[in-house]
Structures are given as structure tokens and as C-alpha cells.
Design a protein around this motif. Structure first.
Motif, PDB file in Angstrom:
ATOM      1  N   VAL A 187       8.322 -85.780 -31.657  1.00 22.40           N
ATOM      2  CA  VAL A 187       7.589 -85.787 -32.920  1.00 22.40           C
ATOM      3  C   VAL A 187       6.606 -86.956 -32.898  1.00 22.40           C
ATOM      4  O   VAL A 187       6.964 -88.084 -32.549  1.00 22.40           O
ATOM      5  N   THR A 219       5.116 -82.230 -31.643  1.00 23.36           N
ATOM      6  CA  THR A 219       5.408 -81.765 -32.999  1.00 23.36           C
ATOM      7  C   THR A 219       4.843 -82.739 -34.029  1.00 23.36           C
ATOM      8  O   THR A 219       5.054 -83.957 -33.914  1.00 23.36           O
ATOM      9  N   GLU A 220       4.140 -82.216 -35.033  1.00 21.64           N
ATOM     10  CA  GLU A 220       3.603 -83.058 -36.095  1.00 21.64           C
ATOM     11  C   GLU A 220       4.710 -83.426 -37.078  1.00 21.64           C
ATOM     12  O   GLU A 220       5.617 -82.613 -37.344  1.00 21.64           O
ATOM     13  N   ALA A 222       4.784 -83.488 -40.271  1.00 23.84           N
ATOM     14  CA  ALA A 222       4.897 -82.543 -41.382  1.00 23.84           C
ATOM     15  C   ALA A 222       5.681 -81.297 -40.981  1.00 23.84           C
ATOM     16  O   ALA A 222       6.452 -80.754 -41.784  1.00 23.84           O
ATOM     17  N   ASP A 223       5.493 -80.842 -39.739  1.00 24.83           N
ATOM     18  CA  ASP A 223       6.240 -79.676 -39.260  1.00 24.83           C
ATOM     19  C   ASP A 223       7.725 -80.011 -39.094  1.00 24.83           C
ATOM     20  O   ASP A 223       8.594 -79.202 -39.434  1.00 24.83           O
ATOM     21  N   ALA A 224       7.995 -81.204 -38.578  1.00 26.72           N
ATOM     22  CA  ALA A 224       9.388 -81.630 -38.449  1.00 26.72           C
ATOM     23  C   ALA A 224      10.026 -81.776 -39.829  1.00 26.72           C
ATOM     24  O   ALA A 224      11.183 -81.378 -40.035  1.00 26.72           O
ATOM     25  N   ALA A 226       9.358 -80.149 -42.526  1.00 24.18           N
ATOM     26  CA  ALA A 226       9.661 -78.821 -43.069  1.00 24.18           C
ATOM     27  C   ALA A 226      10.978 -78.301 -42.525  1.00 24.18           C
ATOM     28  O   ALA A 226      11.785 -77.704 -43.262  1.00 24.18           O
ATOM     29  N   ARG A 227      11.234 -78.535 -41.242  1.00 23.31           N
ATOM     30  CA  ARG A 227      12.498 -78.100 -40.647  1.00 23.31           C
ATOM     31  C   ARG A 227      13.675 -78.911 -41.210  1.00 23.31           C
ATOM     32  O   ARG A 227      14.760 -78.367 -41.442  1.00 23.31           O
ATOM     33  N   GLN A 230      14.339 -77.678 -44.750  1.00 22.78           N
ATOM     34  CA  GLN A 230      14.952 -76.352 -44.680  1.00 22.78           C
ATOM     35  C   GLN A 230      16.429 -76.456 -44.279  1.00 22.78           C
ATOM     36  O   GLN A 230      17.300 -75.784 -44.855  1.00 22.78           O
ATOM     37  N   VAL A 241      14.547 -79.276 -33.490  1.00 21.98           N
ATOM     38  CA  VAL A 241      13.156 -79.378 -33.935  1.00 21.98           C
ATOM     39  C   VAL A 241      12.272 -79.514 -32.708  1.00 21.98           C
ATOM     40  O   VAL A 241      12.359 -80.498 -31.975  1.00 21.98           O
ATOM     41  N   GLY A 242      11.431 -78.525 -32.477  1.00 19.68           N
ATOM     42  CA  GLY A 242      10.542 -78.547 -31.326  1.00 19.68           C
ATOM     43  C   GLY A 242      11.042 -77.690 -30.188  1.00 19.68           C
ATOM     44  O   GLY A 242      12.261 -77.553 -29.973  1.00 19.68           O
ATOM     45  N   ARG A 243      10.093 -77.106 -29.468  1.00 20.24           N
ATOM     46  CA  ARG A 243      10.442 -76.228 -28.354  1.00 20.24           C
ATOM     47  C   ARG A 243      11.260 -76.970 -27.301  1.00 20.24           C
ATOM     48  O   ARG A 243      12.219 -76.421 -26.740  1.00 20.24           O
TER      49      ARG A 243
END
Length: 278
Positions: A187, A219-220, A222-224, A226-227, A230, A241-243
Motif C-alpha cells: 500500500v 495499492t492506493e 483509499a482502495d485499502a 475501502a477493503r 468492508q 488487500v492487494g493482488r
């Protein structure tokens, strides 16, 4: 298990002044959650809080200080009667191999990453138990799944966070409080660039290694975030989190003692803290 209602309830976030902690705070504020933000950086924490259009309090705390943590939790619970989530994002990094690191340096990182997480969780647990339903989200790391060379104190602390989270989840089984761990990989928070390195390492060599590691982050925040949100709402026990995290999770399951043969080459520059700068 029913989803957790965060709107109009309070979430406590550690490490909220920057990185994933700040991104989680922004996302939760937009969704109507009340927030208690915890960090040691007063200026940055107040800057984040000033952005948020919600009920928010800030708490300047060194998580290595147990007395300060418990005092801060007293202040948080006095200000927020409806606490139902804790998200522990606070943490730092440390570069260096075992020959380069001192015991003091390794203890410092363990105090931040592990004992700070344990302390805030223990202090806040009575308030979380008082909620009809609550969830604790601990940020572990992909390095709580696979331990690379050159990252002993970080992997040590994050494996321990993983163990703490799993054991606590089992302790609280059948109660209103659930526990989960997040395993991010790569991240773009700046943690590696702004983290510490062993004093025995040439600063230029440390900068080179940190930059090589940072180039692998995709990974940004903000995307992390969100996960993470969630996973908290859905009260998940384990979230990648992340591929890269998903791949490493599979790799360590398939080859629990041989995964380093696959990971060594892509990490070779990031773990090199000994080769002098030409």
C-alpha cells in the motif's frame, strides 16, 4: 453474523494521522460514523480531523506508553457513549538484518507494532463489550504470512499481531465482539520511506533499499481503506488487500517452508542493506 452498523456509532482508529488510518477515517466520516482518532503526531492528526464532517475527537498518544493509552481510552469512552469498532492502523517499519540491528531497535518496533495494538485493544474492550455488537480490526501485514530476510523485527511484530488477533477471536467466540485481521501488501502509504532503519546501515544504502521496496507497492490507501471498512462492516476474520497478498497467501499455503525460493529474487534489492553504494 449480522453486518456492523457504523453510522452514528463511534469507531476508534489508531495511526489516524496518515496513511491507511487517515484514509479509513475519511471514508467512515463520509458514511456517517463518529470517530475517535488516535496518533502521536498532533499536527497531522488535527489536520485530518479538520477535514471531516462528522463528530470527531482527537487523542495524542504514544501507544508504547500503557498508562497514556488507558488514560486516552477513558477520555474516548467519556466523549463517545456508542463505541462499536476499533481499527488499529498504527505501525512503523525497520530495515536491517540481525547483525545490523540492536536489541533496542527491535524492541522499539515491537512496542509500536505489537504492544501498542495489544494495549489499545485491552483498554477499549470493556466499551466494545457494552455494545450490542462490535468488531475489532487489526492491521497485520502480508509479512505476517511470509517472513522475508532483512525484515526480522517487522515480521516478528506482525506475526505476533496475527497470533494476538486469532487468539482473541477465539477468546471472544460467542460474545458480541468479533475480531479480524487485515493482510495488506504494497500500500502506497510511505511507511517504508519514512520508517526507521538500523543505525549500523549506511543511510544511502538504507534509502536505496527502501526505494526498491516502495517501487513494489501498487495499492492506493483509499482502495485499502475501502477493503478495511468492508471487512469491519462484514466482521470478517481474515482479509487480503492487494493482488500480491492473495498470491502470497496461496504460496505460503502450498509451500510453507519453501516460499522464500519464490520471493527472494523480486525482493533482492529491497532486502540488501549491506552492499555499498558504488
Amino acid at each position: 453474523m449480522r453486518p456492523l452498523a457504523l453510522a452514528r456509532n463511534t469507531t476508534v482508529i489508531t495511526g489516524a494521522a496518515s496513511g491507511m488510518g487517515a484514509a479509513v477515517a475519511r471514508l467512515l466520516a463520509a458514511e456517517g460514523a463518529h470517530l475517535a482518532l488516535v496518533d502521536h503526531n498532533a499536527e497531522a492528526l488535527h489536520a485530518v480531523a479538520s477535514e471531516l464532517d462528522t463528530t470527531v475527537t482527537t487523542h495524542i498518544v504514544d501507544l508504547r506508553d500503557d498508562d497514556a493509552v488507558f488514560a486516552a481510552v477513558d477520555a474516548i469512552t467519556a466523549a463517545h457513549p456508542r463505541i462499536n469498532a476499533l481499527i488499529t492502523c498504527a505501525g512503523s517499519s525497520m530495515l536491517g538484518n540481525l547483525d545490523q540491528l540492536t536489541m533496542e531497535e527491535m524492541r522499539w518496533l515491537t512496542d509500536v507494532n505489537l504492544w501498542g495494538t495489544v494495549s489499545i485493544t485491552k483498554a477499549l474492550l470493556p466499551a466494545l463489550r457494552a455494545a450490542p455488537s462490535a468488531h475489532i480490526t487489526h492491521l497485520a501485514s502480508v509479512y505476517a504470512l511470509a517472513a522475508p530476510a532483512g525484515r526480522i523485527p517487522y515480521a516478528l511484530s506482525k506475526y505476533a499481531v496475527r497470533g494476538f488477533s486469532e487468539a482473541l477471536r477465539h477468546e471472544l467466540e460467542g460474545t458480541s465482539v468479533s475480531v479480524g485481521a487485515i493482510y495488506p501488501a504494497g500500500v502506497r502509504t510511505g511507511i517504508i520511506l519514512h520508517g526507521r532503519y538500523a543505525a549500523a546501515i549506511d543511510p544511502e544504502v538504507a534509502t536505496r533499499a527502501a526505494a526498491a521496496q516502495a517501487q513494489m507497492y501498487h495499492t492506493e490507501p483509499a482502495d485499502a481503506a475501502a477493503r478495511i471498512v468492508q471487512a469491519t462492516v462484514r466482521r470478517r476474520a481474515r482479509t487480503m488487500v492487494g493482488r500480491e497478498a492473495r498470491l502470497i497467501d496461496v504460496l505460503t499455503r502450498l509451500s510453507p517452508s519453501g516460499y522464500w525460493k519464490v520471493m527472494r529474487r523480486p525482493l533482492r534489492e529491497a532486502i540488501d542493506t549491506t552492499t555499498p553504494i558504488a
